[in-house]
Design a protein around this motif. Sequence first.
Motif, PDB file in Angstrom:
ATOM      1  N   LEU A 150      42.174  44.636  55.231  1.00 42.98           N
ATOM      2  CA  LEU A 150      43.331  43.752  55.405  1.00 42.98           C
ATOM      3  C   LEU A 150      43.175  42.917  56.673  1.00 42.98           C
ATOM      4  CD1 LEU A 150      46.279  46.130  54.416  1.00 42.98           C
ATOM      5  CD2 LEU A 150      45.217  44.356  53.028  1.00 42.98           C
ATOM      6  N   VAL A 151      42.704  43.562  57.753  1.00 42.11           N
ATOM      7  CA  VAL A 151      42.454  42.823  58.990  1.00 42.11           C
ATOM      8  C   VAL A 151      41.375  41.769  58.764  1.00 42.11           C
ATOM      9  CG1 VAL A 151      41.603  43.021  61.356  1.00 42.11           C
ATOM     10  CG2 VAL A 151      43.217  44.710  60.475  1.00 42.11           C
ATOM     11  N   SER A 152      40.346  42.120  57.992  1.00 41.55           N
ATOM     12  CA  SER A 152      39.265  41.167  57.723  1.00 41.55           C
ATOM     13  C   SER A 152      39.788  39.952  56.967  1.00 41.55           C
ATOM     14  CB  SER A 152      38.156  41.853  56.917  1.00 41.55           C
ATOM     15  OG  SER A 152      37.544  42.884  57.667  1.00 41.55           O
ATOM     16  N   ILE A 153      40.694  40.169  56.012  1.00 39.59           N
ATOM     17  CA  ILE A 153      41.272  39.040  55.271  1.00 39.59           C
ATOM     18  C   ILE A 153      42.032  38.126  56.221  1.00 39.59           C
ATOM     19  CG2 ILE A 153      43.020  38.401  53.556  1.00 39.59           C
ATOM     20  CD1 ILE A 153      42.196  40.828  51.933  1.00 39.59           C
ATOM     21  N   VAL A 209      46.371  40.998  49.165  1.00 35.11           N
ATOM     22  CA  VAL A 209      47.217  39.867  49.532  1.00 35.11           C
ATOM     23  C   VAL A 209      48.689  40.209  49.328  1.00 35.11           C
ATOM     24  CG1 VAL A 209      47.863  37.517  48.882  1.00 35.11           C
ATOM     25  CG2 VAL A 209      45.451  38.117  49.156  1.00 35.11           C
ATOM     26  N   GLU A 210      48.992  40.922  48.248  1.00 35.16           N
ATOM     27  CA  GLU A 210      50.373  41.349  48.014  1.00 35.16           C
ATOM     28  C   GLU A 210      50.835  42.290  49.119  1.00 35.16           C
ATOM     29  OE1 GLU A 210      50.633  43.086  44.185  1.00 35.16           O
ATOM     30  OE2 GLU A 210      50.269  41.211  43.097  1.00 35.16           O
ATOM     31  N   ALA A 211      49.937  43.190  49.563  1.00 36.89           N
ATOM     32  CA  ALA A 211      50.295  44.126  50.632  1.00 36.89           C
ATOM     33  C   ALA A 211      50.548  43.391  51.941  1.00 36.89           C
ATOM     34  CB  ALA A 211      49.182  45.157  50.811  1.00 36.89           C
ATOM     35  N   LEU A 212      49.756  42.371  52.234  1.00 37.73           N
ATOM     36  CA  LEU A 212      49.968  41.590  53.449  1.00 37.73           C
ATOM     37  C   LEU A 212      51.301  40.848  53.397  1.00 37.73           C
ATOM     38  CD1 LEU A 212      46.373  40.149  53.984  1.00 37.73           C
ATOM     39  CD2 LEU A 212      47.554  41.789  55.462  1.00 37.73           C
ATOM     40  N   GLY A 248      49.680  31.252  48.576  1.00 35.76           N
ATOM     41  CA  GLY A 248      48.577  30.723  47.789  1.00 35.76           C
ATOM     42  C   GLY A 248      48.996  29.541  46.953  1.00 35.76           C
ATOM     43  N   ASP A 249      48.041  28.643  46.704  1.00 33.33           N
ATOM     44  CA  ASP A 249      48.256  27.483  45.846  1.00 33.33           C
ATOM     45  C   ASP A 249      47.395  27.635  44.603  1.00 33.33           C
ATOM     46  OD1 ASP A 249      49.945  26.256  47.715  1.00 33.33           O
ATOM     47  OD2 ASP A 249      48.216  25.436  48.806  1.00 33.33           O
ATOM     48  N   ALA A 250      47.942  27.279  43.481  1.00 36.68           N
ATOM     49  CA  ALA A 250      47.197  27.341  42.226  1.00 36.68           C
ATOM     50  C   ALA A 250      46.398  26.064  42.028  1.00 36.68           C
ATOM     51  CB  ALA A 250      48.173  27.556  41.061  1.00 36.68           C
ATOM     52  N   GLY A 251      45.519  26.074  41.053  1.00 42.48           N
ATOM     53  CA  GLY A 251      44.756  24.874  40.737  1.00 42.48           C
ATOM     54  C   GLY A 251      43.341  24.912  41.282  1.00 42.48           C
TER      55      GLY A 251
END
Length: 327
Positions: free
Chosen positions: A6-9, A39-42, A51-54
Motif C-alpha cells: 500500500l505504501v508502494s502504491i 486501491v479500495e483499501a486506501l 481513478g478515471d475510466a477510458g
Amino acid sequence: MRSSRLVSILLLLQTRGRMTAAQLAEELEVSVRTVYRDVEALGAAGVPLYGDAGHAGGYRLLDGWRTRLTGLTTGEAEALFLAGAPGPAADLGLGPVLAAAQLKVRAALPPELRAHADRISGRFHLDAPGWYADGEEAPYLPAVADAVWNSRVLHVRYRRWAEPTDADRRLEPYGLVLKAGRWYVVAGPGPRTFRVDQILELTVPGAEFTRPDDFDLAAYWTAYQRDFHDRLFSAEALVRLAPGVTLPRAEPVGTTAALPRATPAGTADAWTLARVPVESADRAVAEFLRLGTDIEVLGPPELRERIARTVAELAERYGNAEPDGGH
C-alpha cells in the motif's frame, strides 16, 4: 506484506503521477485484481485517491497531497544511507545535493530509524574502484550528465583504440553508467558505449534529441556486458590441473593420470582436465605460467608452443648462477 504494498502504491503515484491498474500491477508484481483491492483499501483509509475510466484513465492522488516516510522500515532506512555513495555524486557535481537530501530524510525519520541510519553510515563505507585503478579524471562528466538529463546533443572529440585514435562524434546521450569506478555514457545512434574519461573536447550546440521511449538503460548494460564477455574470451584452451588447483572460468571435462615429474612424492591423485576461455595468447601465457608446474597446457598447439618457448627462454636466462654484470 500488504502494508508495504500500500505504501508502494502511494509512493509510485506520488512520484510518477497517473498510473493505470495494469501499470501498478506490473510494477508491484501482483495481479490487477489485487491492485483494485489495495486501491479500495486506501480510499477507505481516507487517502484522496481517485481513478478515471477510458483509454487515458488511471489512478492518481489529489493535487498537492503528499505522504510522509512513515512506511519506511528499518532495513529500508539502512539501505538508503548505504546506497548514497558520495564519490559518484561528487563526480556528477551533486555532492552537496546528496548531503542535503540525506539530511532532510534523516530529519524526517523516527528516532529509532534515525539511529539505525547513523549506524550504517558510521560502519560501512563504499569504495567501488579496484586497488589498481588508474584513477583517470573525467573533466567533462558534469556536462555529459547535464546533456543526459536535458536530452541535449553533444559534439565530442573522442580517443579510441583504433587508428585514427582521435575521432569526432555526434552523441545523443541516453544514460550514464558507473562501472568499477569508471564512467561510461551510452549514446545514440546505435546505441553505443563510450568512456567519459576518453572525451578530449566537448561542445553542446544546443540541439535537443528525442530519447527512445523503449530504451531501458539497465537492460542495455546487461546485454552489453554479456556481449563484451563473449567477445573478450573468444578462444579456449585445454589444460591439465594438479589436484586442488582451480582457475577462474575453468570448466572440468574429465580427469587424467598424475604427471610423475610434477607430482609430489607420495601423491597419486588424478589431475583435472578442463577447458578455459582465454582472451589472448599474451594474457593466457601470463595466467598459466603463474601456476608453475601445477598446470600443463594441452592445446591449442600454438599456445602450448608459445609457453614452451617462454619457459625455454626463462631457463636460458636463469641457467647461469650469476646475472650479466653480477658480482
